[in-house]
Every structure is written in C-alpha cells, then in structure tokens.
Design a protein around this motif. Sequence first.
Motif, PDB file in Angstrom:
ATOM      1  N   MET A 133       0.595 -22.466  26.047  1.00 52.44           N
ATOM      2  CA  MET A 133      -0.274 -22.383  24.874  1.00 52.44           C
ATOM      3  C   MET A 133      -1.030 -21.057  24.890  1.00 52.44           C
ATOM      4  O   MET A 133      -1.253 -20.515  25.959  1.00 52.44           O
ATOM      5  CB  MET A 133      -1.239 -23.561  24.873  1.00 52.44           C
ATOM      6  CG  MET A 133      -0.571 -24.869  24.527  1.00 52.44           C
ATOM      7  SD  MET A 133      -1.755 -26.200  24.391  1.00 52.44           S
ATOM      8  CE  MET A 133      -2.332 -26.333  26.053  1.00 52.44           C
ATOM      9  N   LEU A 134      -1.410 -20.633  23.037  1.00 51.98           N
ATOM     10  CA  LEU A 134      -2.230 -19.453  22.749  1.00 51.98           C
ATOM     11  C   LEU A 134      -3.703 -19.819  22.808  1.00 51.98           C
ATOM     12  O   LEU A 134      -4.105 -20.286  21.997  1.00 51.98           O
ATOM     13  CB  LEU A 134      -2.075 -18.844  21.409  1.00 51.98           C
ATOM     14  CG  LEU A 134      -0.856 -18.052  20.963  1.00 51.98           C
ATOM     15  CD1 LEU A 134      -1.070 -17.533  19.620  1.00 51.98           C
ATOM     16  CD2 LEU A 134      -0.429 -16.965  21.905  1.00 51.98           C
TER      17      LEU A 134
ATOM     18  N   ASN B 261      -4.667 -25.100  16.612  1.00 49.54           N
ATOM     19  CA  ASN B 261      -3.280 -25.564  16.638  1.00 49.54           C
ATOM     20  C   ASN B 261      -3.074 -26.714  15.657  1.00 49.54           C
ATOM     21  O   ASN B 261      -2.053 -26.791  14.963  1.00 49.54           O
ATOM     22  CB  ASN B 261      -2.907 -26.038  18.044  1.00 49.54           C
ATOM     23  CG  ASN B 261      -2.892 -24.922  19.062  1.00 49.54           C
ATOM     24  OD1 ASN B 261      -2.932 -23.752  18.711  1.00 49.54           O
ATOM     25  ND2 ASN B 261      -2.858 -25.277  20.332  1.00 49.54           N
ATOM     26  N   LEU B 262      -4.054 -27.603  15.612  1.00 55.58           N
ATOM     27  CA  LEU B 262      -3.959 -28.761  14.727  1.00 55.58           C
ATOM     28  C   LEU B 262      -3.963 -28.338  13.262  1.00 55.58           C
ATOM     29  O   LEU B 262      -3.189 -28.876  12.444  1.00 55.58           O
ATOM     30  CB  LEU B 262      -5.124 -29.707  15.007  1.00 55.58           C
ATOM     31  CG  LEU B 262      -5.111 -31.062  14.297  1.00 55.58           C
ATOM     32  CD1 LEU B 262      -3.866 -31.860  14.667  1.00 55.58           C
ATOM     33  CD2 LEU B 262      -6.363 -31.858  14.651  1.00 55.58           C
ATOM     34  N   SER B 263      -4.798 -27.373  12.916  1.00 52.79           N
ATOM     35  CA  SER B 263      -4.847 -26.910  11.525  1.00 52.79           C
ATOM     36  C   SER B 263      -3.510 -26.315  11.102  1.00 52.79           C
ATOM     37  O   SER B 263      -3.076 -26.484   9.957  1.00 52.79           O
ATOM     38  CB  SER B 263      -5.978 -25.888  11.338  1.00 52.79           C
ATOM     39  OG  SER B 263      -5.694 -24.673  12.009  1.00 52.79           O
ATOM     40  N   GLU B 264      -2.851 -25.642  12.043  1.00 49.73           N
ATOM     41  CA  GLU B 264      -1.516 -25.074  11.734  1.00 49.73           C
ATOM     42  C   GLU B 264      -0.486 -26.173  11.547  1.00 49.73           C
ATOM     43  O   GLU B 264       0.364 -26.105  10.647  1.00 49.73           O
ATOM     44  CB  GLU B 264      -1.099 -24.127  12.861  1.00 49.73           C
ATOM     45  CG  GLU B 264       0.181 -23.350  12.590  1.00 49.73           C
ATOM     46  CD  GLU B 264       1.437 -24.108  12.986  1.00 49.73           C
ATOM     47  OE1 GLU B 264       2.476 -23.939  12.295  1.00 49.73           O
ATOM     48  OE2 GLU B 264       1.394 -24.885  13.958  1.00 49.73           O
ATOM     49  N   LEU B 265      -0.556 -27.212  12.388  1.00 44.28           N
ATOM     50  CA  LEU B 265       0.405 -28.315  12.277  1.00 44.28           C
ATOM     51  C   LEU B 265       0.255 -29.064  10.959  1.00 44.28           C
ATOM     52  O   LEU B 265       1.242 -29.529  10.379  1.00 44.28           O
ATOM     53  CB  LEU B 265       0.213 -29.298  13.437  1.00 44.28           C
ATOM     54  CG  LEU B 265       0.679 -28.852  14.824  1.00 44.28           C
ATOM     55  CD1 LEU B 265       0.401 -29.959  15.842  1.00 44.28           C
ATOM     56  CD2 LEU B 265       2.161 -28.510  14.820  1.00 44.28           C
ATOM     57  N   ILE B 266      -0.982 -29.183  10.476  1.00 41.13           N
ATOM     58  CA  ILE B 266      -1.240 -29.933   9.242  1.00 41.13           C
ATOM     59  C   ILE B 266      -0.502 -29.329   8.053  1.00 41.13           C
ATOM     60  O   ILE B 266       0.014 -30.061   7.192  1.00 41.13           O
ATOM     61  CB  ILE B 266      -2.758 -30.004   8.972  1.00 41.13           C
ATOM     62  CG1 ILE B 266      -3.429 -30.935   9.996  1.00 41.13           C
ATOM     63  CG2 ILE B 266      -3.057 -30.489   7.549  1.00 41.13           C
ATOM     64  CD1 ILE B 266      -4.935 -30.905   9.964  1.00 41.13           C
TER      65      ILE B 266
END
Length: 363
Positions: free
Chosen positions: A1-2, A254-259
């Motif tokens: 992970m970034l 990361n979660l915002s990107e997945l959404i």
Amino acid sequence: MLLAGAGAAAYGLYELYGMLTLWPKELRTDLRSGIKARDKGDLELSVKFLRRAWEKSKTLPIETFKEEPYLKISGIAILLASVLESNGKTEDAFNTYLESLTQLQQVGTANDALSGPEKLRAIAISYKLGEMANALQWREEEERHLVWAVEAVLKSVFRLGEQMEQADHAPEIVSSLPRDSDTRTMLSELSLPEWATKTDVAAPLEALGAFYAEAGRVEFAMPLYLQAISVLVPQAPKTSTDEERCRGAQLMANLSELIIRNEPKIPEETLHQAEAWALQGLQITMKAKEKLSTINPTCELAFAVALFNVAALRRMAGDTGEAKRLFTLSLKQSKTIGLQSGVEHSEQALRELGEPVDLPKKT
C-alpha cells in the motif's frame, strides 16, 4: 500500500549469558551461540545453531517452557527465519515461518489452549507469510495467509474484546505483552523483529483489503478497509495514536477511490459519499500534523494523498477553482516529501486544467 564503547559491550554479554538462563537448559547453548554468531555477522553459523535449537524445541515436553510455551517456541522459529531472511534464504525462511504457524494452528484447533498473546503471535506470523508471498509473487499463498489472519482477528480479537469490555476489563488478547514477566524478558533478549512483538490487528485487514482492491474485487476490499478504519480511528471514548489515525486516513483515501471505481457515470450521491471519506481523511491528517512536534512519514504521505484525492473529486464535481488549489497543494507536499508519483500525478492534473506546474518562488 500507498517501515560503542566497552560498557556497551559488557552489557551485551550480560544480556546474552545472563538472561538466557530463563530458557530450557537444553536450548541455552545453541541459542547463545546462534545470537552471538548473528551479532558478529556470521549468518551461516548462526543458522546452524538456531536451527538446532528449533529442532530440539520440538522434542522437549511442553511443560519445560512453563508459562505461554508456544510464544517461546515460536520465538525460536522467528529468530531462525529472520536470520535466514537476512542471509538471502527467503524460501527457507518462509517454510520456517510456515512450520511455526502450523504448530500454533494445530494447538489452537485441537484444544483452544493458546493464550491471548500466543493467538496474536499466530496472526502476526500469518500476516508475515502473506507479506513474503506478495514479494515472491505467490498470489494464492498471499491470499490464503491473509484470509486466515483476518479470520483469526475477527474471531479472536474483536469477539474477546467485546466480551471483556462488557465485563469492564481490558481484553487480554489485545495486549501484545505476555502475562509472565520471565517470558517478556526472554522474548526481549532474542531481539525478535518488531512485527513479532507488536500488536497490530489492523495490518492484516489493510493488507487483505489491498490484495482484493488490486485484484479488482471491490466488494471484498471495501468491508475490510471499513473494519481496519474502525480499528485505527475508533469512536470516542476510545483513542488511537496520530500514527494510527494517519494510517486510517490513508485507508479513507483508498476507500474513496474504491467507491467511484468502475463507475462509467458517477451518480451525485456516490460522488458525495466518496468525497465525505476523502475529506475526513484530509481533516485527520491536518489535525495530526498540527499536533506532532516531529515529522511523521505516515502522516506526511497521507496528507499528500488526501489533498490529491479531494482535488480530484472536486474536479469531478465541477469545482475547477478548488481543484486547482488542492492539486497545487498536493504537488507542493509531494515535492517536500519526495513522493515522485504524487508530483507526476499532480502536475498532470494541473496541466489538464490549464495551470502552470512550476511552484512560485518565495520572495
């Protein structure tokens, strides 16, 4: 992970030959010799002694190890495997870790005889195996070990934690320290790697979430990220360190990107949901940076990523002015911390918005 002097040498010898008397007498000579050879840089000789200690440990009656025996036995395996890793024997190290984990799993399955710290040790080794499998590009092994670690966390750590909280006592399993003071001293004297002694129940959740995110299995990644965030950024009155909160902020990014991933046309409600997580992550990193008296690399990285993500979402929402401002701040932060990928992405985004990418010089 970034992730000097005669006095120091004398103290080291005292530790080596004094404290190791806590170990079963059948293992002391090999452990001392293995640690001494390791500290002198003779890794081949160190492996010879430590492997012999590891093999002997499996033949001794379990009562020989007294309190929390499997914590001590697995400590020998970890010490041997860490020396093998340092000596470039990665697959041999992997197999040693795996043998130790299998032993812990068998004991835990047979009669649930593992203590809290011993269960955490099994989780730590399984997570370590997942990391090594990732480096070796063994994808099936990576998933297998990370899944086991996550299942163990959910079954043991959270369940027992909830039970003990109801009883108004600190849960034993969430403490990385063994109960017995002799055991604590013994593990310290082996100089085990930090991952083997530090409690970090969020790490397997993060790693498995990243595994599924990379594989495009968003429906599996999102709940893992959410669970990890709840550990790293708990609701009051529970608290966490600034380092943990910044790790949580990274997961929020990361979660915002997945959404919004795989959405050809992003609905306004979905965009708002993604932006809410991104903004929360940005606010957490800003507060952490304000509080910290020294630079924290995790928080600095999370700040750069959070700025970029919020900027990207503002751009999607049509707020070009705010997007430019935030992309510029992300570019500045990325340059400050030497994050080349952040620099490149921020510069590209600004060019696409018709902005110059050179930061103005201070006057």
